[in-house]
Design a protein around this motif. Sequence first.
Motif, PDB file in Angstrom:
ATOM      1  N   ASP A  48      18.612 -17.613  30.576  1.00 56.19           N
ATOM      2  CA  ASP A  48      17.440 -17.580  29.705  1.00 56.19           C
ATOM      3  C   ASP A  48      17.413 -18.885  28.910  1.00 56.19           C
ATOM      4  N   PRO A  49      16.475 -19.790  29.199  1.00 56.39           N
ATOM      5  CA  PRO A  49      16.438 -21.079  28.495  1.00 56.39           C
ATOM      6  C   PRO A  49      16.286 -20.941  26.985  1.00 56.39           C
ATOM      7  N   ALA A  50      15.754 -19.798  26.534  1.00 62.36           N
ATOM      8  CA  ALA A  50      15.617 -19.594  25.093  1.00 62.36           C
ATOM      9  C   ALA A  50      16.978 -19.414  24.428  1.00 62.36           C
ATOM     10  N   LEU A  51      18.006 -19.066  25.217  1.00 60.75           N
ATOM     11  CA  LEU A  51      19.343 -18.872  24.656  1.00 60.75           C
ATOM     12  C   LEU A  51      20.221 -20.111  24.835  1.00 60.75           C
ATOM     13  N   VAL A  52      19.585 -21.262  24.865  1.00 53.01           N
ATOM     14  CA  VAL A  52      20.307 -22.546  24.841  1.00 53.01           C
ATOM     15  C   VAL A  52      19.897 -23.265  23.566  1.00 53.01           C
ATOM     16  N   ALA A  53      20.839 -23.421  22.643  1.00 52.07           N
ATOM     17  CA  ALA A  53      20.593 -24.180  21.409  1.00 52.07           C
ATOM     18  C   ALA A  53      21.092 -25.599  21.636  1.00 52.07           C
ATOM     19  N   ARG A  54      20.186 -26.553  21.621  1.00 48.54           N
ATOM     20  CA  ARG A  54      20.527 -27.953  21.902  1.00 48.54           C
ATOM     21  C   ARG A  54      20.830 -28.680  20.596  1.00 48.54           C
ATOM     22  N   VAL A  55      22.009 -29.296  20.545  1.00 51.22           N
ATOM     23  CA  VAL A  55      22.428 -30.028  19.339  1.00 51.22           C
ATOM     24  C   VAL A  55      22.867 -31.435  19.748  1.00 51.22           C
ATOM     25  N   PRO A  56      22.849 -32.392  18.811  1.00 55.71           N
ATOM     26  CA  PRO A  56      23.093 -33.796  19.188  1.00 55.71           C
ATOM     27  C   PRO A  56      24.518 -34.126  19.595  1.00 55.71           C
ATOM     28  N   LEU A  57      25.514 -33.612  18.851  1.00 52.90           N
ATOM     29  CA  LEU A  57      26.877 -34.115  19.005  1.00 52.90           C
ATOM     30  C   LEU A  57      27.897 -32.993  19.151  1.00 52.90           C
ATOM     31  N   TYR A  58      29.084 -33.366  19.605  1.00 50.98           N
ATOM     32  CA  TYR A  58      30.199 -32.427  19.725  1.00 50.98           C
ATOM     33  C   TYR A  58      30.886 -32.290  18.362  1.00 50.98           C
ATOM     34  N   THR A  59      30.219 -31.684  17.401  1.00 52.13           N
ATOM     35  CA  THR A  59      30.793 -31.591  16.061  1.00 52.13           C
ATOM     36  C   THR A  59      30.776 -30.156  15.548  1.00 52.13           C
ATOM     37  N   PHE A  60      31.637 -29.901  14.571  1.00 50.80           N
ATOM     38  CA  PHE A  60      31.700 -28.603  13.903  1.00 50.80           C
ATOM     39  C   PHE A  60      30.351 -28.244  13.290  1.00 50.80           C
ATOM     40  N   THR A  61      29.737 -29.201  12.590  1.00 48.32           N
ATOM     41  CA  THR A  61      28.458 -28.952  11.928  1.00 48.32           C
ATOM     42  C   THR A  61      27.374 -28.583  12.930  1.00 48.32           C
ATOM     43  N   ASP A  62      27.336 -29.280  14.064  1.00 43.35           N
ATOM     44  CA  ASP A  62      26.345 -28.946  15.085  1.00 43.35           C
ATOM     45  C   ASP A  62      26.602 -27.552  15.648  1.00 43.35           C
ATOM     46  N   GLY A  63      27.876 -27.149  15.717  1.00 38.68           N
ATOM     47  CA  GLY A  63      28.194 -25.804  16.180  1.00 38.68           C
ATOM     48  C   GLY A  63      27.670 -24.737  15.247  1.00 38.68           C
ATOM     49  N   VAL A  64      27.808 -24.968  13.944  1.00 44.33           N
ATOM     50  CA  VAL A  64      27.277 -24.027  12.952  1.00 44.33           C
ATOM     51  C   VAL A  64      25.770 -23.892  13.114  1.00 44.33           C
ATOM     52  N   GLN A  65      25.078 -25.021  13.191  1.00 46.87           N
ATOM     53  CA  GLN A  65      23.615 -25.000  13.280  1.00 46.87           C
ATOM     54  C   GLN A  65      23.136 -24.370  14.591  1.00 46.87           C
ATOM     55  N   GLY A  66      23.826 -24.711  15.691  1.00 51.88           N
ATOM     56  CA  GLY A  66      23.435 -24.159  16.983  1.00 51.88           C
ATOM     57  C   GLY A  66      23.612 -22.648  17.038  1.00 51.88           C
ATOM     58  N   MET A  67      24.711 -22.147  16.489  1.00 47.56           N
ATOM     59  CA  MET A  67      24.967 -20.705  16.510  1.00 47.56           C
ATOM     60  C   MET A  67      23.958 -19.958  15.642  1.00 47.56           C
ATOM     61  N   ARG A  68      23.598 -20.532  14.515  1.00 47.58           N
ATOM     62  CA  ARG A  68      22.585 -19.897  13.672  1.00 47.58           C
ATOM     63  C   ARG A  68      21.257 -19.779  14.424  1.00 47.58           C
ATOM     64  N   ALA A  69      20.932 -20.833  15.191  1.00 46.41           N
ATOM     65  CA  ALA A  69      19.690 -20.801  15.973  1.00 46.41           C
ATOM     66  C   ALA A  69      19.743 -19.699  17.031  1.00 46.41           C
ATOM     67  N   LEU A  70      20.870 -19.522  17.682  1.00 45.17           N
ATOM     68  CA  LEU A  70      20.997 -18.479  18.700  1.00 45.17           C
ATOM     69  C   LEU A  70      20.879 -17.087  18.084  1.00 45.17           C
ATOM     70  N   LEU A  71      21.481 -16.892  16.929  1.00 44.11           N
ATOM     71  CA  LEU A  71      21.394 -15.589  16.273  1.00 44.11           C
ATOM     72  C   LEU A  71      19.952 -15.259  15.873  1.00 44.11           C
ATOM     73  N   GLU A  72      19.194 -16.261  15.480  1.00 45.22           N
ATOM     74  CA  GLU A  72      17.789 -16.035  15.128  1.00 45.22           C
ATOM     75  C   GLU A  72      16.977 -15.671  16.372  1.00 45.22           C
ATOM     76  N   ARG A  73      17.299 -16.318  17.507  1.00 44.91           N
ATOM     77  CA  ARG A  73      16.533 -16.076  18.729  1.00 44.91           C
ATOM     78  C   ARG A  73      16.864 -14.728  19.356  1.00 44.91           C
ATOM     79  N   ASP A  74      18.122 -14.307  19.260  1.00 39.84           N
ATOM     80  CA  ASP A  74      18.521 -13.024  19.840  1.00 39.84           C
ATOM     81  C   ASP A  74      19.656 -12.428  19.016  1.00 39.84           C
ATOM     82  N   PRO A  75      19.324 -11.540  18.085  1.00 38.73           N
ATOM     83  CA  PRO A  75      20.364 -10.911  17.254  1.00 38.73           C
ATOM     84  C   PRO A  75      21.378 -10.099  18.061  1.00 38.73           C
TER      85      PRO A  75
END
Length: 340
Positions: free
Chosen positions: A220-247
């Motif tokens: 499901d392409p909607a369950l791909v959160a695209r972030v710029p870099l391999y960083t902890f901060t990007d992981g936090v932001q990406g996971m929050r986006a996934l939780l919003e898209r599909d709880p």
Amino acid sequence: MVTIPSRRKRATIHDVAVEAGVSRGTVSRVVNNEPYVSASSRTAIEAAIEKVGYVPNNAARSLVMQRSEAVGFIVHEPHSLFLDDPNIGGILLGANTVLSRSDYQMVSLVIDSQRDTDRVARYLSGGFVDGVIIVSARQEDPITRVIEKLRLPAAFVGHPPEQSPLPFVGIDNRASARAITERLMQTGRQHIGMVAAALDRDSGADRLAGFTDALGDRFDPALVARVPLYTFTDGVQGMRALLERDPLIDGVFAASDAVAAGALEALRQAGRSVPGDVGIVGFDDSSWALRTQPHLSTVHQPAFGLGERAAECVLGQLRGEEQPADGILLETPIVWRDSA
């Protein structure tokens, strides 16, 4: 008033020759480790070198030999990531170990802006290094074009962008990502997403492709959160986006261990347990994987070995040895821990 001491005059081969009572040519043969010097003369010259404090002028020697005896280590990443990413450090140390054994100096060059790109291009064109190792090259990379134009011995860590003919050392990111995603699916997860990072690099794009391969019709392409870099901060932001898209999301593949650690933090903040509510896997088997609670299931990337093989590849080219046309791929076993 502070008095600045005058700079001490550099000792020369002439000073050594006078002290040892031999010719400058004899001193030069000893300094360059050449034969045809008697044992007594060699002993006298070595004592004279110690006494007058002579240090060979490598810059002048390089001009004569047309060799710098240095290899550039080029990293296309923000300065902060250069320090924080344990993979880059592992690659660097592996390369330096091999270069050091061959008496080559490694010169670190970090590219984080267009100004950095221009500066490094000028530096390479100036003949200050005999070859280069390139980490995290991007698409449409001008530095790659400069290296090709100069015909510098070079090796990429990771597949060269745009099918460059330059040699490379890497891993099969696509197959590795597919394998660990399939392992995650075997735990019974039904709503699986990905925090996909660094999609402008071969590693990031290939890991997303492997994730897509594994899910097949379930992707499901909607369950791909695209972030710029391999960083902890990007992981936090990406996971929050996934939780919003599909709880109901219950499985996550994070494109690196640092990204996975950030995703774990976002899940903790959201009150979701790991692996109870959500199973999560990373990529790299870096120090991040053992900092998290629970420890990360991940793909082992042999960072130190990648650096070693890249350096060996460059040194081989300097010796005139042919390199594998299809690159060198190292193994990447899955390391299964508690996070999934």
